[in-house]
Write a protein that holds these residues in place. Sequence first.
Motif, PDB file in Angstrom:
ATOM      1  N   LEU A 217      35.831  34.703  42.888  1.00 38.12           N
ATOM      2  CA  LEU A 217      35.458  35.831  43.733  1.00 38.12           C
ATOM      3  C   LEU A 217      36.564  36.132  44.747  1.00 38.12           C
ATOM      4  CD1 LEU A 217      31.667  35.200  44.480  1.00 38.12           C
ATOM      5  CD2 LEU A 217      32.642  37.128  43.225  1.00 38.12           C
ATOM      6  N   PHE A 218      37.118  35.089  45.326  1.00 38.40           N
ATOM      7  CA  PHE A 218      38.207  35.290  46.274  1.00 38.40           C
ATOM      8  C   PHE A 218      39.464  35.771  45.565  1.00 38.40           C
ATOM      9  CE2 PHE A 218      35.570  32.698  49.075  1.00 38.40           C
ATOM     10  CZ  PHE A 218      35.750  33.361  50.278  1.00 38.40           C
ATOM     11  N   ALA A 219      39.738  35.221  44.394  1.00 38.16           N
ATOM     12  CA  ALA A 219      40.936  35.625  43.645  1.00 38.16           C
ATOM     13  C   ALA A 219      40.870  37.087  43.237  1.00 38.16           C
ATOM     14  CB  ALA A 219      41.095  34.743  42.407  1.00 38.16           C
ATOM     15  N   ASP A 220      39.666  37.598  43.035  1.00 39.19           N
ATOM     16  CA  ASP A 220      39.479  38.989  42.616  1.00 39.19           C
ATOM     17  C   ASP A 220      39.369  39.937  43.799  1.00 39.19           C
ATOM     18  OD1 ASP A 220      39.503  38.255  39.965  1.00 39.19           O
ATOM     19  OD2 ASP A 220      37.322  38.187  39.766  1.00 39.19           O
ATOM     20  N   ASN A 221      39.283  39.386  45.015  1.00 39.67           N
ATOM     21  CA  ASN A 221      39.076  40.233  46.186  1.00 39.67           C
ATOM     22  C   ASN A 221      40.091  39.935  47.286  1.00 39.67           C
ATOM     23  OD1 ASN A 221      36.317  41.812  45.751  1.00 39.67           O
ATOM     24  ND2 ASN A 221      36.041  39.772  44.870  1.00 39.67           N
ATOM     25  N   ALA A 222      39.629  39.321  48.371  1.00 40.94           N
ATOM     26  CA  ALA A 222      40.472  39.164  49.558  1.00 40.94           C
ATOM     27  C   ALA A 222      41.733  38.345  49.329  1.00 40.94           C
ATOM     28  CB  ALA A 222      39.651  38.537  50.692  1.00 40.94           C
ATOM     29  N   CYS A 223      41.702  37.421  48.372  1.00 41.96           N
ATOM     30  CA  CYS A 223      42.837  36.506  48.204  1.00 41.96           C
ATOM     31  C   CYS A 223      43.600  36.744  46.904  1.00 41.96           C
ATOM     32  CB  CYS A 223      42.354  35.061  48.271  1.00 41.96           C
ATOM     33  SG  CYS A 223      41.471  34.653  49.785  1.00 41.96           S
ATOM     34  N   GLU A 224      43.548  37.955  46.383  1.00 40.82           N
ATOM     35  CA  GLU A 224      44.174  38.210  45.084  1.00 40.82           C
ATOM     36  C   GLU A 224      45.689  38.024  45.113  1.00 40.82           C
ATOM     37  OE1 GLU A 224      43.489  42.157  43.757  1.00 40.82           O
ATOM     38  OE2 GLU A 224      44.125  43.112  45.629  1.00 40.82           O
ATOM     39  N   GLN A 225      46.310  38.122  46.286  1.00 40.03           N
ATOM     40  CA  GLN A 225      47.762  37.948  46.371  1.00 40.03           C
ATOM     41  C   GLN A 225      48.182  36.535  46.771  1.00 40.03           C
ATOM     42  OE1 GLN A 225      49.929  41.068  48.436  1.00 40.03           O
ATOM     43  NE2 GLN A 225      48.167  42.421  48.288  1.00 40.03           N
ATOM     44  N   THR A 226      47.215  35.657  46.946  1.00 44.86           N
ATOM     45  CA  THR A 226      47.543  34.288  47.352  1.00 44.86           C
ATOM     46  C   THR A 226      48.342  33.573  46.263  1.00 44.86           C
ATOM     47  OG1 THR A 226      45.632  34.080  48.810  1.00 44.86           O
ATOM     48  CG2 THR A 226      46.548  32.025  47.926  1.00 44.86           C
TER      49      THR A 226
END
Length: 235
Positions: A217-226
């Motif tokens: 969920l984070f990888a697809d949203n707020a943290c996709e550029q991490t």
Amino acid sequence: MTTLPRPARTTLAPALSLGLALALTPALPATAAPAPTAARGTVIAQLEDALSTLLTEDERRAGYTPDKFRHWNAGTDRTDGCDTRKEVLIAEAVEAPTVGARCAIKGGKWVSYYDNQTVNGTDGLVVDHVVPLAEAWGSGASSWTSARREAYANDQGVPTTLTVVTARTVREKAARDVADWLPLAGDKYCRYIGEWVSTKHRWNLSVDKDELESLKLFADNACEQTVVIYTPAPA
């Protein structure tokens, strides 16, 4: 495993779902500990790609006790009189403390990235395992030798396995994984997610289904550029 600058997250109220938390969290830059010079064997991957190569297994915490992981040991410098905990405290101070005989630490200033709190002196501070010992045990460490578990519990080979934070946030976190807890500081979510995944890869630890779905969920949203950066732990 390592990430960019070392960031964190907020403990969500029990009634607040992770999905809602994501909806309320603005798109954040990929922050984590400053990227080190890539060492031989270091892997650098976008968060989404790093998640795709994690081993997924049911978590089994049966049999865990803290004494299964010897800590704190004599640290990286066996001659300085400081154990791992004190070495991490000294390394992470934003204002260096005075270090006396037998590694007695006085003064100093730290910033707890879980909640962005500035703390003068060591009272109220804890050196936390980003991936808790109980989580590591249930994700594969139960089958390790005692020596390898000790190495994990005292890992200073990268700056993302251990971190200095307020004791209050560690009590809130307990031994929960990212499906149930993130740091109080919302601007640190992506750092914490990146460090969590980095540590899982560094030590070849598995993730369970709920944990992986939360990370996605984070990888697809707020943290996709991490970006996740990790070096496998020595065998």
